[in-house]
Design a protein around this motif. Structure first.
Motif, PDB file in Angstrom:
ATOM      1  N   GLU A 190       7.424  -4.937  -5.608  1.00  0.00           N
ATOM      2  CA  GLU A 190       6.479  -5.490  -4.635  1.00  0.00           C
ATOM      3  C   GLU A 190       6.680  -6.980  -4.432  1.00  0.00           C
ATOM      4  OE1 GLU A 190       2.514  -4.517  -5.909  1.00  0.00           O
ATOM      5  OE2 GLU A 190       2.345  -2.928  -4.419  1.00  0.00           O
ATOM      6  N   SER A 191       7.284  -7.634  -5.425  1.00  0.00           N
ATOM      7  CA  SER A 191       7.349  -9.101  -5.403  1.00  0.00           C
ATOM      8  C   SER A 191       8.598  -9.635  -4.725  1.00  0.00           C
ATOM      9  CB  SER A 191       7.274  -9.653  -6.831  1.00  0.00           C
ATOM     10  OG  SER A 191       8.419  -9.265  -7.580  1.00  0.00           O
ATOM     11  N   SER A 192       9.494  -8.749  -4.271  1.00  0.00           N
ATOM     12  CA  SER A 192      10.738  -9.198  -3.638  1.00  0.00           C
ATOM     13  C   SER A 192      10.915  -8.529  -2.283  1.00  0.00           C
ATOM     14  CB  SER A 192      11.942  -8.871  -4.528  1.00  0.00           C
ATOM     15  OG  SER A 192      13.151  -9.219  -3.879  1.00  0.00           O
ATOM     16  N   PRO A 193      11.342  -9.289  -1.248  1.00  0.00           N
ATOM     17  CA  PRO A 193      11.617  -8.683   0.062  1.00  0.00           C
ATOM     18  C   PRO A 193      12.961  -7.971   0.095  1.00  0.00           C
ATOM     19  CG  PRO A 193      12.081 -11.029   0.146  1.00  0.00           C
ATOM     20  CD  PRO A 193      11.503 -10.761  -1.219  1.00  0.00           C
ATOM     21  N   ARG A 194      13.751  -8.141  -0.981  1.00  0.00           N
ATOM     22  CA  ARG A 194      15.082  -7.543  -1.044  1.00  0.00           C
ATOM     23  C   ARG A 194      15.147  -6.522  -2.177  1.00  0.00           C
ATOM     24  NH1 ARG A 194      18.903 -12.086  -2.506  1.00  0.00           N
ATOM     25  NH2 ARG A 194      17.068 -12.965  -3.527  1.00  0.00           N
ATOM     26  N   PRO A 195      16.084  -5.585  -2.103  1.00  0.00           N
ATOM     27  CA  PRO A 195      16.324  -4.726  -3.268  1.00  0.00           C
ATOM     28  C   PRO A 195      16.728  -5.564  -4.470  1.00  0.00           C
ATOM     29  CG  PRO A 195      17.380  -3.814  -1.315  1.00  0.00           C
ATOM     30  CD  PRO A 195      16.918  -5.198  -0.944  1.00  0.00           C
TER      31      PRO A 195
END
Length: 334
Positions: A214-219
């Motif tokens: 949830e805390s990253s916009p990327r894988p």
């Protein structure tokens, strides 16, 4: 994404007729079909050979996080339904240097996994294995495969994605920049700092995976799991004792893990030692160990959960929405 919901009638799949005739189900399954088509195209272009996977065998992957294996009677011998064709992928490299399966797997998941939104008893993996390859090379392959497949889905399936209410900008952003790399020890520190009690000696738990993703916009590639947290097949780093050459891939927006992989142990003596360290009986793996003793290529690979990845693509709440005939833990179904 939010925290796992309580199990109610509204969170469980309807009967086959209502499920299969639902416009959303039909859209999601078309997305899955497009993803697999583009993934296959990517792998074939890179020189992979698709093999048909085994369904039963005398042994299967023991690393299934509390799930149980299912026995079948094979002419008086106790065989297993595949939980993962792990040892077969390694051995298949005696034929080709690059192989993949679209492989069915069956695991009797604990009943509590029914509330995680992402566990099925019967599911499929895109299983990939490469000879003479490092973890870094297979993570790069996973990144290329996902980017190409998602680009293909976006180019031809935008109406279906729009109808499902999927955030197209989030999908585009996901493949616009390199995926994040995060070591297991750093992930543990991050989770503990956020108030989540994560063991430093174990795999990241399901709730921890959700929090991190949830805390990253990327894988996010999670790497360097500690020895003892994974099965005997994962290779220990020769320069960093106690660290495995493994990885998971977490998808953003809280969807969690969709890929597990790493470098495989192919040395006979070290493999026997690892089996004993993890409580496995080497005698159960007789046919496989004989092939290792005679020599199989060192390799690396991964398995991508097809229904889990489809759930992410579609922005679906539950993984059963990405299966035509879903089977959930504890739920008797067709």
């Amino acid at each position: 994404m939010t925290a796992p919901a309580a199990v109610t009638d509204e969170t469980l799949p309807p009967g086959p007729r209502a499920h299969l005739s639902s416009p959303d189900t039909r859209r999601i399954l078309r997305l899955q079909n497009a993803f697999l088509r583009h993934a296959r195209s990517c792998l074939l272009d890179e020189g992979f050979v698709e093999l048909l996977p085994p369904i039963i065998g005398p042994v299967t992957d023991p690393g299934i996080r509390g799930a149980k294996q299912i026995d079948v009677d094979f002419y008086g011998h106790r065989y297993k339904l595949m939980t993962s064709a792990f040892v077969y992928k390694q051995t298949a490299l005696l034929a080709y240097d690059k192989i993949f399966y679209v492989a069915p797997n069956v695991r009797m998941e604990p009943l509590e996994t029914c509330s995680t939104q992402r566990h099925l008893v019967e599911f499929h993996q895109l299983d990939i294995e490469m000879a003479h390859t490092s973890r870094e090379e297979v993570t790069a392959l996973a990144e290329r495969l996902i980017a190409r497949a998602v680009e293909g889905v976006l180019s031809e399936m935008e109406p279906e994605l729009d109808a499902l209410g999927r955030d197209l900008d989030a999908l585009r952003a996901m493949i616009a920049a390199p995926f994040e790399r995060l070591r297991h020890a750093d992930a543990v520190s991050r989770l503990i700092d956020s108030g989540h009690a994560q063991s430093a000696a174990a795999e990241i738990d399901w709730e921890g995976e959700r929090i991190l993703s949830e805390s990253s916009p990327r894988p996010v590639f999670l790497t360097d799991y500690p020895k003892g947290s994974r099965v005997f097949l994962e290779r220990e780093d020769s320069e960093r004792p106690g660290i495995l050459r493994t990885f998971d891939l977490l998808m953003p927006e809280g969807y969690g893990e969709v890929i597990s992989g790493g470098e495989r142990e192919s040395d006979y003596r070290r493999l026997i030692t690892r089996m004993r360290e993890t409580g496995e009986n080497p005698a159960k793996y007789g046919w496989y160990l004989e092939e290792v003793r005679q020599g199989i290529p060192p390799s690396a690979g991964f398995g991508l959960g097809i229904q889990r990845f489809t759930r992410y693509l579609a922005g679906a709440t539950y993984v059963w929405q990405a299966a035509a005939f879903p089977k959930l833990p504890g739920l008797v179904s067709p």
